[in-house]
Design a protein around this motif. Sequence first.
Motif, short mmCIF file in Angstrom:
data_model
loop_
_atom_site.label_atom_id
_atom_site.label_comp_id
_atom_site.label_asym_id
_atom_site.label_seq_id
_atom_site.Cartn_x
_atom_site.Cartn_y
_atom_site.Cartn_z
N ALA A 249 0.78 -1.15 0.09
CA ALA A 249 0.14 0.03 0.05
C ALA A 249 0.98 1.21 -0.18
CB ALA A 249 -0.98 -0.12 1.10
N ALA A 250 2.01 1.04 0.46
CA ALA A 250 2.87 2.44 0.69
C ALA A 250 3.31 2.72 -0.75
CB ALA A 250 4.20 1.99 1.63
N ARG A 251 3.42 1.79 -1.75
CA ARG A 251 3.81 2.29 -3.03
C ARG A 251 2.58 2.82 -4.00
NH1 ARG A 251 6.46 -2.76 -1.88
NH2 ARG A 251 4.97 -3.93 -3.28
N LYS A 252 1.31 2.92 -3.25
CA LYS A 252 0.24 3.35 -4.19
C LYS A 252 -0.14 5.02 -3.74
CE LYS A 252 -1.88 -1.07 -4.30
NZ LYS A 252 -3.13 -2.06 -3.85
N SER A 253 -0.52 5.58 -4.76
CA SER A 253 -1.02 7.10 -4.30
C SER A 253 -2.29 6.94 -3.67
CB SER A 253 -1.13 8.06 -5.53
OG SER A 253 -2.04 7.62 -6.33
N ASP A 254 -2.89 7.95 -3.08
CA ASP A 254 -4.26 8.16 -2.39
C ASP A 254 -5.30 7.94 -3.68
OD1 ASP A 254 -3.31 8.31 -0.12
OD2 ASP A 254 -3.66 10.27 0.20
N ARG A 255 -4.99 8.48 -4.62
CA ARG A 255 -5.77 8.55 -5.99
C ARG A 255 -5.97 7.16 -6.54
NH1 ARG A 255 -4.90 12.56 -10.98
NH2 ARG A 255 -3.16 11.07 -11.25
N ASP A 256 -5.01 6.31 -6.47
CA ASP A 256 -5.10 4.97 -7.06
C ASP A 256 -5.87 4.12 -5.94
OD1 ASP A 256 -3.50 5.54 -9.20
OD2 ASP A 256 -1.57 4.93 -8.23
N ARG A 257 -5.54 4.49 -4.60
CA ARG A 257 -6.10 3.65 -3.56
C ARG A 257 -7.50 3.71 -3.55
NH1 ARG A 257 -2.63 4.56 1.57
NH2 ARG A 257 -4.64 3.80 2.54
N THR A 258 -8.06 4.93 -3.99
CA THR A 258 -9.54 5.10 -3.94
C THR A 258 -10.33 5.18 -5.03
OG1 THR A 258 -9.01 7.60 -3.77
CG2 THR A 258 -9.29 6.52 -1.76
N ALA A 259 -9.65 5.08 -6.19
CA ALA A 259 -10.38 4.70 -7.34
C ALA A 259 -11.66 3.62 -7.41
CB ALA A 259 -9.31 4.43 -8.57
N ALA A 260 -12.59 4.36 -7.75
CA ALA A 260 -13.97 3.33 -7.65
C ALA A 260 -13.64 2.13 -8.63
CB ALA A 260 -15.06 4.28 -8.08
N ALA A 261 -13.16 2.04 -9.90
CA ALA A 261 -13.21 1.01 -10.59
C ALA A 261 -12.42 -0.05 -9.98
CB ALA A 261 -12.89 1.54 -11.97
N ARG A 262 -11.53 0.21 -9.37
CA ARG A 262 -10.53 -0.85 -8.96
C ARG A 262 -10.92 -2.13 -7.71
NH1 ARG A 262 -7.84 -0.18 -3.76
NH2 ARG A 262 -6.09 -1.38 -4.62
N ASP A 263 -10.60 -3.21 -7.92
CA ASP A 263 -10.97 -4.37 -7.00
C ASP A 263 -10.62 -4.06 -5.71
OD1 ASP A 263 -11.90 -5.60 -9.34
OD2 ASP A 263 -10.14 -6.76 -9.48
N LYS A 264 -11.31 -4.22 -4.75
CA LYS A 264 -10.99 -4.02 -3.33
C LYS A 264 -9.99 -5.20 -2.91
CE LYS A 264 -13.87 -0.66 -2.79
NZ LYS A 264 -13.89 -0.26 -4.24
N THR A 265 -9.09 -4.78 -2.17
CA THR A 265 -8.16 -5.60 -1.59
C THR A 265 -8.14 -5.33 0.10
OG1 THR A 265 -6.30 -3.95 -1.75
CG2 THR A 265 -6.71 -5.46 -3.56
N GLY A 266 -7.61 -6.40 0.61
CA GLY A 266 -7.35 -6.42 2.27
C GLY A 266 -7.09 -7.53 2.78
N VAL A 267 -6.87 -7.50 3.99
CA VAL A 267 -6.36 -8.68 4.85
C VAL A 267 -6.83 -8.51 6.44
CG1 VAL A 267 -4.13 -9.10 3.36
CG2 VAL A 267 -3.98 -7.44 5.36
N PRO A 268 -7.09 -9.75 6.94
CA PRO A 268 -7.75 -9.49 8.03
C PRO A 268 -6.46 -9.37 9.36
CG PRO A 268 -7.84 -12.07 7.32
CD PRO A 268 -7.17 -10.95 6.25
N THR A 269 -6.72 -8.86 10.36
CA THR A 269 -5.53 -8.81 11.20
C THR A 269 -5.48 -9.70 12.30
OG1 THR A 269 -6.98 -7.15 12.84
CG2 THR A 269 -5.67 -5.95 10.81
N GLY A 270 -6.90 -10.43 12.36
CA GLY A 270 -7.00 -11.48 13.52
C GLY A 270 -7.43 -10.87 14.94
N GLY A 271 -7.39 -9.29 14.90
CA GLY A 271 -7.99 -8.55 15.99
C GLY A 271 -9.38 -8.22 15.85
N PHE A 272 -9.88 -7.98 17.10
CA PHE A 272 -11.40 -7.73 17.11
C PHE A 272 -11.64 -6.10 17.91
CE2 PHE A 272 -11.14 -12.08 16.38
CZ PHE A 272 -12.28 -12.42 15.72
N VAL A 273 -12.48 -5.54 17.61
CA VAL A 273 -13.17 -4.44 18.71
C VAL A 273 -14.50 -4.60 19.10
CG1 VAL A 273 -11.94 -2.51 17.26
CG2 VAL A 273 -14.21 -3.19 16.59
N VAL A 274 -14.88 -4.08 20.04
CA VAL A 274 -16.15 -4.36 20.71
C VAL A 274 -17.14 -3.26 20.21
CG1 VAL A 274 -17.16 -4.74 22.84
CG2 VAL A 274 -15.00 -5.36 22.70
N HIS A 275 -18.47 -3.97 19.88
CA HIS A 275 -19.33 -2.88 19.47
C HIS A 275 -19.89 -1.96 20.49
CE1 HIS A 275 -23.17 -1.31 17.88
NE2 HIS A 275 -22.92 -1.85 16.63
N PRO A 276 -19.93 -0.77 20.38
CA PRO A 276 -20.22 0.02 21.63
C PRO A 276 -21.46 -0.20 22.20
CG PRO A 276 -20.34 1.46 19.58
CD PRO A 276 -19.82 0.12 19.34
#
Length: 780
Positions: A249-276
Amino acid sequence: MFPYPSGAGLHVGHPEGYTATDILSRYFRMRGVDVLHPMGWDAFGLPAEQHAIETGTHPARTTAENIATFKRQLKVLGFSYDWSREIDTTDPGYVKWTQWIFLQLFHRGLAYQDEALVNWCPALGTVLANEEVVDGKSERGGHLVVRNPLRQWMLRITAYAERLLDDLALVDWPRGTLTMQREWIGRSEGAEIVFAVAGQEGKQIAVFTTRPDTLMGVTYMVLAPEHPLVREVTTSAQRRGVDAYVAAAARKSDRDRTAAARDKTGVPTGGFVVHPITGQRVPIWVADYVLGGYGTGAVMAVPGHDERDFAFARAFGLPVVEVVSPDGQEHTHLDAAFTDDGVAVRSGEFNGLATAACQAAVVDKLEAIGRGKRTVTYKLRDWVFSRQRYWGEPIPIYFRVELDDPRGDPRRGARHVIRHDQPIAVDERELPLRLPDLLEYRPGDDPAGPLARVADWRFFQKDGRWFARETNTMPQWAGSCWYYLRFLDPKNDAEPWSEKAYDAWMPVDLYVGGAEHAVLHLLYARFWHKVLFDAGRVKHPEPFMKLVHQGMILGEDSEKMSKSRGNVINPDDIVREFGADVLRLYEMFMGPLDAVKPWQSAQILGVARFRDRFYAVATRELSDAIDADTRKKLHKTIEKVTRDVEAMAFNTAISAMMVFLTDLAAHERPPREGVLALTLLLSPFAPHVAEEAWKHLGHERSLAYEPWPAYDETLTIDETQEMPVQVNGKVRGHVTLPRGAPESVAREASLGVAGVRAAMGGKAIRRFVYVPDTIINVVV
């Protein structure tokens, strides 16, 4: 807008806006109005430095040569600039006051240092704006760009976000530009919601949302790759995948990362938050469609009611829960995110509430339990003001240097620490802080920039102690943020402008330039102006009252002009073949000033013939008499051209003059009154041929300050006019009637029109609607 003096010189797009303002300047002078029409050079910046690096020529020399070329070209085109007010943003006398304004920002807490995640381009040796990065590479040169944390000077433009938004109501600007500024500022009303990190006492993640009513539909949390808690919430099992994803992700610009047409990418951290509210555990993911510099860098994902979250959930098999229903009924399957208002479902105590009521109730609950609050956020980010380059204004700040050995000399390599946390302003009496005269100004691999290598300039002693100058320089935007104010008083060494000069001219009545400056330059200039307003240095909250964008001129192939396409038109070539007046006339005749227009060489010939016919008529034997019909046409032409010039409808003004010239040319001895008036009308558009004709007509003094022709309004009104005749509201013919004709005359004429009789089809007239000079409608 003053130009950046590039090595290529003027292109045909430059004279379009310059001719428009010159026409208005000449016109208003002839109307007896004081006009300030100046010119200068936006001469610092990356392009000049890159050219210098490529050619081995110092940027100061390159800039001076380019300015000379631009000035020659502008003078050839006859623009009536006040050259005594010429400014150059690289001139030390100008730099002094740019630095002085920076210090006003610094003293008011609006200039500060921060460790910002920036687009660092090692090859160019500088930080690039998001708009300058495409597909992870620099727009200029295609060099690799990485996202690095870097010490930067920032300007706190966000402190003015509300005023920058509200004061757009004070200006007469194109609607599209106003919209772009509002969207760039991006005001959002909503709520900040706090999620506790599961299993980590005291750790929490805040999110901002404009739809707190969807809180019960959160099925996962997304952190930006640069969020400071990414490492802490990532489990050992997910560490390798998350680290690799963050690095990519550090090699991508903000514009590239938020382009509507690109496929969504991501990874799970294994961590959780608690719903308030529910207390349920919600998984945390890292995804680059969330930006660390926008909002809190974290998003509560509600895939049932957000399109990006829905796409991400579908891509990774995450739950999609409907909590807002269009009809108040629960639906088991969603084909797409429902993003409109509706009625809360599957939301416990909030079920059945309409969206607005549900938003209020949810925030009330969060505030009661200490897990959220109402808030306003802005998309606008603080301005990254530093550049790690040579060719820019030095930032007038220095820092204390701590030496391991008090007898050491940091210029000779003595071990030292520069206390960047203790910035000191250069004394205003010592401005300008000048750039050192370098032979080697390539950026190199050090993000600190080339000035950091100039130890004899960087380090200095004062009162027996060592200090280090700031080695970042200002961006090219700095000089253009306030140049309109220096035009008021360019030779004043004691202050940037005097109050007397300000009162004489400000605010700017008309600002003409390209739409590509709709956001950044105009937003930055407005920001600086408001700071100066608060400091009592200017008296108006906005600098530019009316803004006009000239349209782009395309090549003959209707494509954007570029060397690679071979469709570039050089204005020097047009002037050489046809003369400056033809270029001015043609660019104004192509179409509406703000329209995008293709270059058409055939039309240039037509404009050249118009100029030549005018001169031929002006140099013929003239008559001192003028007939009534020609006098009426003359006064109609003066009215038309006057109104069109003030409306900046220059193409139709030229058309009116062409029509009147044809009428004059039909006379064996054209009337002197008509020729003199046409010469004056034409002079703002084609000053050279008009001056020549004016002299031939017996005048020794320039026509530049002759009074603009006046028209008699009674002579601009026709005694008759053509009116459409409607039958049951549809136009079926036309009649010519005397102005103010009585109804009986209008009725007789209308019913005599064949198309009207045919439309009536013999039916009885129920009503004859007649408003003199306005409408005729036969109702059958």
